[in-house]
Design a protein around this motif. Structure first.
Motif, short mmCIF file in Angstrom:
data_model
loop_
_atom_site.label_atom_id
_atom_site.label_comp_id
_atom_site.label_asym_id
_atom_site.label_seq_id
_atom_site.Cartn_x
_atom_site.Cartn_y
_atom_site.Cartn_z
N TYR A 6 -2.16 -3.12 13.42
CA TYR A 6 -2.63 -4.27 12.63
C TYR A 6 -1.91 -4.24 11.29
N PHE A 7 -1.44 -5.41 10.86
CA PHE A 7 -0.69 -5.55 9.62
C PHE A 7 -1.39 -6.56 8.71
N VAL A 8 -1.37 -6.29 7.41
CA VAL A 8 -1.94 -7.23 6.43
C VAL A 8 -1.00 -7.30 5.23
N GLN A 9 -0.75 -8.52 4.77
CA GLN A 9 -0.08 -8.75 3.49
C GLN A 9 -1.08 -9.47 2.59
N VAL A 10 -1.22 -9.01 1.36
CA VAL A 10 -2.03 -9.72 0.35
C VAL A 10 -1.10 -10.10 -0.78
N PHE A 11 -1.01 -11.38 -1.03
CA PHE A 11 -0.16 -11.93 -2.10
C PHE A 11 -1.06 -12.35 -3.25
N ALA A 12 -0.58 -12.20 -4.48
CA ALA A 12 -1.41 -12.65 -5.61
C ALA A 12 -0.57 -12.85 -6.86
N ARG A 13 -1.21 -13.55 -7.75
CA ARG A 13 -0.73 -13.69 -9.13
C ARG A 13 -1.89 -13.21 -9.99
#
Length: 168
Positions: free
Chosen positions: A158-165
């Motif tokens: 299982y893979f997760v990317q969390v993007f943010a500013r």
């Protein structure tokens, strides 16, 4: 005749006890081995930035709080045996819950999830061929990134990317 059967029965019982007492798998049931997970998450960060720079976007900075938020979700999905952005029965069911748990303050955030790909390159390729995931990867609003990776009991990654500013 009873004397000949007794050693056979004893041997059979010993074999069965040995077979059923042996663990089915070694290591943690959900989290991948640390060295493997570290390599995979690092590769996903690097490959994400390759895709961004190819298309004229600024590379994303890896942030440890976002890495933790992504890892929390990867492990939750692996434990549940399902891929989803929201997991109602989990300790941190929504992305906002995971960001709050790591004390990350944000003005914008997004998330990509995937299951089953065998490598960082394969998962990035899958995401780049999906319009919504690709949009997250190339979104110029995001400046930071976290990546998580876990494997379930059946061996599915299982893979997760969390993007943010971040907020100022």
């Amino acid at each position: 005749m009873l004397r000949q059967r007794k050693p056979l029965i004893v041997a059979t019982v010993i074999c069965l006890v040995g077979f059923y007492s042996t663990p089915a798998q070694s290591g943690p049931p959900v989290a991948a081995r640390p060295a493997v997970a570290s390599r995979v998450t690092s590769d996903v960060v690097d490959l994400t930035n390759v895709e961004r720079t190819r298309r004229g976007q600024t590379p994303l900075r890896a942030d440890q709080r976002l890495m933790r938020a992504a890892q929390i979700h990867a492990e939750q999905m692996a434990r549940a045996g399902q891929m989803a952005h929201d997991l109602p029965g989990a300790a941190y069911p929504h992305s906002e819950d995971r960001l709050a748990a790591t004390k990350y303050r944000w003005t914008a955030h997004g998330e990509n999830v995937a299951m089953g790909q065998s490598s960082a390159a394969q998962v990035l390729d899958s995401w780049m061929h999906s319009p919504g995931h690709r949009k997250n990867i190339l979104n110029p609003v995001y400046t930071e990134l976290g990546v998580g990776y876990a494997v379930d009991r059946a061996g599915r990654p299982y893979f997760v990317q969390v993007f943010a500013r971040p907020s100022s």
